[in-house]
Every structure is written in structure tokens, then in C-alpha cells.
Design a protein around this motif. Structure first.
Motif, PDB file in Angstrom:
ATOM      1  N   ALA A   1      49.489  27.451  31.617  1.00  0.00           N
ATOM      2  CA  ALA A   1      49.121  28.735  31.028  1.00  0.00           C
ATOM      3  C   ALA A   1      49.404  28.699  29.536  1.00  0.00           C
ATOM      4  O   ALA A   1      50.411  28.147  29.091  1.00  0.00           O
ATOM      5  N   PRO A   2      48.532  29.255  28.725  1.00  0.00           N
ATOM      6  CA  PRO A   2      48.760  29.234  27.273  1.00  0.00           C
ATOM      7  C   PRO A   2      50.047  29.942  26.898  1.00  0.00           C
ATOM      8  O   PRO A   2      50.400  30.965  27.466  1.00  0.00           O
ATOM      9  N   ALA A   3      50.735  29.360  25.942  1.00  0.00           N
ATOM     10  CA  ALA A   3      51.996  29.966  25.506  1.00  0.00           C
ATOM     11  C   ALA A   3      51.758  31.309  24.841  1.00  0.00           C
ATOM     12  O   ALA A   3      52.608  32.192  24.865  1.00  0.00           O
ATOM     13  N   ALA A   4      50.549  31.481  24.286  1.00  0.00           N
ATOM     14  CA  ALA A   4      50.269  32.735  23.605  1.00  0.00           C
ATOM     15  C   ALA A   4      50.257  33.902  24.565  1.00  0.00           C
ATOM     16  O   ALA A   4      50.623  35.025  24.227  1.00  0.00           O
ATOM     17  N   ALA A   5      49.814  33.632  25.842  1.00  0.00           N
ATOM     18  CA  ALA A   5      49.762  34.717  26.815  1.00  0.00           C
ATOM     19  C   ALA A   5      51.160  35.230  27.121  1.00  0.00           C
ATOM     20  O   ALA A   5      51.370  36.413  27.349  1.00  0.00           O
ATOM     21  N   ALA A   6      52.138  34.281  27.169  1.00  0.00           N
ATOM     22  CA  ALA A   6      53.497  34.708  27.461  1.00  0.00           C
ATOM     23  C   ALA A   6      54.133  35.393  26.248  1.00  0.00           C
ATOM     24  O   ALA A   6      54.984  36.258  26.386  1.00  0.00           O
ATOM     25  N   ALA A   7      53.718  34.990  25.017  1.00  0.00           N
ATOM     26  CA  ALA A   7      54.324  35.552  23.815  1.00  0.00           C
ATOM     27  C   ALA A   7      53.838  36.965  23.532  1.00  0.00           C
ATOM     28  O   ALA A   7      54.554  37.760  22.954  1.00  0.00           O
ATOM     29  N   GLY A   8      52.618  37.294  23.938  1.00  0.00           N
ATOM     30  CA  GLY A   8      52.089  38.630  23.654  1.00  0.00           C
ATOM     31  C   GLY A   8      50.586  38.588  23.516  1.00  0.00           C
ATOM     32  O   GLY A   8      49.946  37.555  23.740  1.00  0.00           O
ATOM     33  N   PRO A   9      49.988  39.710  23.149  1.00  0.00           N
ATOM     34  CA  PRO A   9      48.530  39.774  23.036  1.00  0.00           C
ATOM     35  C   PRO A   9      48.022  39.014  21.819  1.00  0.00           C
ATOM     36  O   PRO A   9      48.751  38.751  20.866  1.00  0.00           O
ATOM     37  N   GLN A  10      46.749  38.675  21.870  1.00  0.00           N
ATOM     38  CA  GLN A  10      46.104  38.096  20.703  1.00  0.00           C
ATOM     39  C   GLN A  10      45.929  39.183  19.647  1.00  0.00           C
ATOM     40  O   GLN A  10      45.605  40.325  19.972  1.00  0.00           O
ATOM     41  N   ILE A  11      46.137  38.813  18.399  1.00  0.00           N
ATOM     42  CA  ILE A  11      46.058  39.788  17.306  1.00  0.00           C
ATOM     43  C   ILE A  11      44.861  39.461  16.421  1.00  0.00           C
ATOM     44  O   ILE A  11      44.697  38.315  15.999  1.00  0.00           O
ATOM     45  N   GLN A  12      44.038  40.447  16.185  1.00  0.00           N
ATOM     46  CA  GLN A  12      42.867  40.294  15.318  1.00  0.00           C
ATOM     47  C   GLN A  12      42.965  41.293  14.167  1.00  0.00           C
ATOM     48  O   GLN A  12      43.192  42.485  14.374  1.00  0.00           O
ATOM     49  N   LEU A  13      42.776  40.813  12.959  1.00  0.00           N
ATOM     50  CA  LEU A  13      42.874  41.643  11.758  1.00  0.00           C
ATOM     51  C   LEU A  13      41.483  41.888  11.174  1.00  0.00           C
ATOM     52  O   LEU A  13      40.703  40.948  10.971  1.00  0.00           O
ATOM     53  N   ILE A  14      41.184  43.150  10.926  1.00  0.00           N
ATOM     54  CA  ILE A  14      39.927  43.519  10.269  1.00  0.00           C
ATOM     55  C   ILE A  14      40.294  44.181   8.947  1.00  0.00           C
ATOM     56  O   ILE A  14      40.793  45.327   8.922  1.00  0.00           O
ATOM     57  N   PRO A  15      40.106  43.492   7.827  1.00  0.00           N
ATOM     58  CA  PRO A  15      40.460  44.099   6.525  1.00  0.00           C
ATOM     59  C   PRO A  15      39.623  45.355   6.266  1.00  0.00           C
ATOM     60  O   PRO A  15      38.411  45.376   6.461  1.00  0.00           O
ATOM     61  N   ALA A  16      40.308  46.388   5.852  1.00  0.00           N
ATOM     62  CA  ALA A  16      39.635  47.658   5.549  1.00  0.00           C
ATOM     63  C   ALA A  16      40.550  48.503   4.694  1.00  0.00           C
ATOM     64  O   ALA A  16      41.777  48.401   4.761  1.00  0.00           O
ATOM     65  N   SER A  17      39.941  49.358   3.892  1.00  0.00           N
ATOM     66  CA  SER A  17      40.729  50.308   3.105  1.00  0.00           C
ATOM     67  C   SER A  17      41.172  51.446   4.006  1.00  0.00           C
ATOM     68  O   SER A  17      40.705  51.591   5.146  1.00  0.00           O
ATOM     69  N   ALA A  18      42.058  52.279   3.475  1.00  0.00           N
ATOM     70  CA  ALA A  18      42.515  53.423   4.267  1.00  0.00           C
ATOM     71  C   ALA A  18      41.359  54.359   4.591  1.00  0.00           C
ATOM     72  O   ALA A  18      41.307  54.949   5.679  1.00  0.00           O
ATOM     73  N   GLU A  19      40.411  54.469   3.649  1.00  0.00           N
ATOM     74  CA  GLU A  19      39.261  55.353   3.890  1.00  0.00           C
ATOM     75  C   GLU A  19      38.274  54.771   4.903  1.00  0.00           C
ATOM     76  O   GLU A  19      37.609  55.515   5.630  1.00  0.00           O
ATOM     77  N   GLY A  20      38.190  53.434   4.973  1.00  0.00           N
ATOM     78  CA  GLY A  20      37.228  52.801   5.875  1.00  0.00           C
ATOM     79  C   GLY A  20      37.841  52.269   7.165  1.00  0.00           C
ATOM     80  O   GLY A  20      37.145  51.675   7.999  1.00  0.00           O
ATOM     81  N   ALA A  21      39.151  52.457   7.355  1.00  0.00           N
ATOM     82  CA  ALA A  21      39.807  51.899   8.541  1.00  0.00           C
ATOM     83  C   ALA A  21      39.301  52.539   9.830  1.00  0.00           C
ATOM     84  O   ALA A  21      39.124  51.849  10.850  1.00  0.00           O
TER      85      ALA A  21
END
Length: 210
Positions: free
Chosen positions: A75-95
């Protein structure tokens, strides 16, 4: 003067007269009857090769139970460590708009609406504002039903239950809101955490390399 034949003289041996059978042949001397032969002494035998043990007859059920499990990748170690994290750059107004687009892509890819939780740090999502106008009881009843995407403000997000996907919109609000919302969202996300906002602000909370 004619000769008169003499009668033959019969000489008897010391053993006495021998009887002559009727056929004129001399009877053979009787042999002694042999006694029982002594048993042959037992010889120490050489141990023979061991007999092969017959194979154990297994029933189909036994074979199924004895069959080793197929070896697969760990099993992938990432599954045991936590969820996958995805970052979408955006300003506060466009978040908030970026979060809406992320939700649309999730639903189009096959995610069920009840799998998604959206957390906002600034102004509330219009859906949340509309549902809260009917009272908090009705608002949280929809959360408990789990039939649709649920939108929650960071101030009350701790009441929300875990879902496979959590989307965070850093759409303003105090810095403390983001500092508390991101770790909370990470703990609520089962498989995927999507954060829409300023990358520098996100990294300062969740750590570099997010």
C-alpha cells in the motif's frame, strides 16, 4: 564211470541269510529316515530404503485455503500519511471561483456530490447563506443527509464530518482563520485535499512542498 554233479554249498555270512526278493534282485539297503531339519539361524537383515509417503489427498476446499495469496504491491505510504494535497493558486478574490471550478471538475469526473465538503475562510458561499436563512437545524440536517455538496464557514467547519474530498477556499478573512481551517480540512479529508489560495500562505501553514 559217469561224473555226478555236486550240490552247491551255500555259505552264510556272519550277518545271516539275505532275503532274495521274488524278482531275483537284491533289495537295497534301507537308508535312515532323516529327522526334522534345524531351523536356519536368523540373519540380521539390512534395512531397506524407506517407503515413500503417499501424498496427502486434499479436497478442493483445502487447496483453496492452502493457496498462497497473490503478492501485490504494498500500500502506498502516502495513503497511510494522509490525503493527497492539491494546490490551486488563486487570489483571495478568486479563491471561491477556483473552488467552484474544482467542485465542477470533481463531479464531472464521477465524484458523488455527497463526497465533497467546501470550507471558506472569508465570506460564506451563497448556498450556505441561502440554507442558513431557513435556520441552522435545516442547514445541518442537509449536512447529516450527505446527499449534496456541503459548504461551511471555517468558524463552524469543526462540526462537519469527514468526507473523501475537502476543498478549501482562502477567500479572505483573518489570518487565524486560514491557520485553523487548513489543519482542520486536512483531518477531515479522506482521499484528497484541494486548497485554493495564495501558495505562500498555504505553505506557511501546511509546510513547504505542498
Amino acid at each position: 564211470m559217469p561224473l555226478i554233479p555236486e550240490e552247491p554249498q551255500i555259505h552264510e555270512s556272519a550277518q545271516g541269510p539275505r532275503a532274495t526278493p521274488a524278482n531275483g534282485r537284491t533289495a537295497p539297503t534301507p537308508r535312515p529316515v532323516p529327522g526334522p531339519r534345524p531351523a536356519a539361524p536368523s540373519r540380521p537383515g539390512r534395512p531397506g530404503p524407506p517407503r515413500p509417503v503417499p501424498p496427502v489427498q486434499r479436497t478442493p476446499r483445502d487447496v483453496a485455503q492452502a493457496k498462497p495469496a497473490p503478492s501485490g504491491p504494498a500500500a502506498p505510504a502516502a495513503a497511510a500519511a494522509g490525503p493527497q494535497i492539491q494546490l490551486i493558486p488563486a487570489s483571495a478574490e478568486g479563491a471561491l471561483d477556483a473552488a467552484e471550478e474544482a467542485v465542477d471538475l470533481l463531479l464531472e469526473s464521477g465524484r458523488a456530490p455527497g463526497d465533497v465538503l467546501v470550507i471558506t475562510t472569508g465570506s460564506q458561499h451563497p448556498w450556505a447563506e441561502h440554507e442558513l436563512s431557513f435556520g441552522e437545524a435545516s442547514y445541518w440536517a442537509q449536512h447529516d443527509a450527505g446527499d449534496d455538496v456541503f459548504y461551511a464557514d471555517a468558524a463552524v467547519a469543526s462540526r462537519a464530518a469527514s468526507r473523501p474530498v475537502v476543498v478549501v477556499a482562502l477567500n479572505g478573512g483573518p489570518a487565524a482563520a486560514a491557520a485553523s481551517a487548513l489543519p482542520l480540512a486536512h483531518s477531515r479529508a479522506g482521499a484528497l485535499l484541494i486548497v485554493c489560495g495564495d501558495p505562500q500562505q498555504i505553505n506557511s501553514v501546511l509546510g513547504a512542498g505542498v
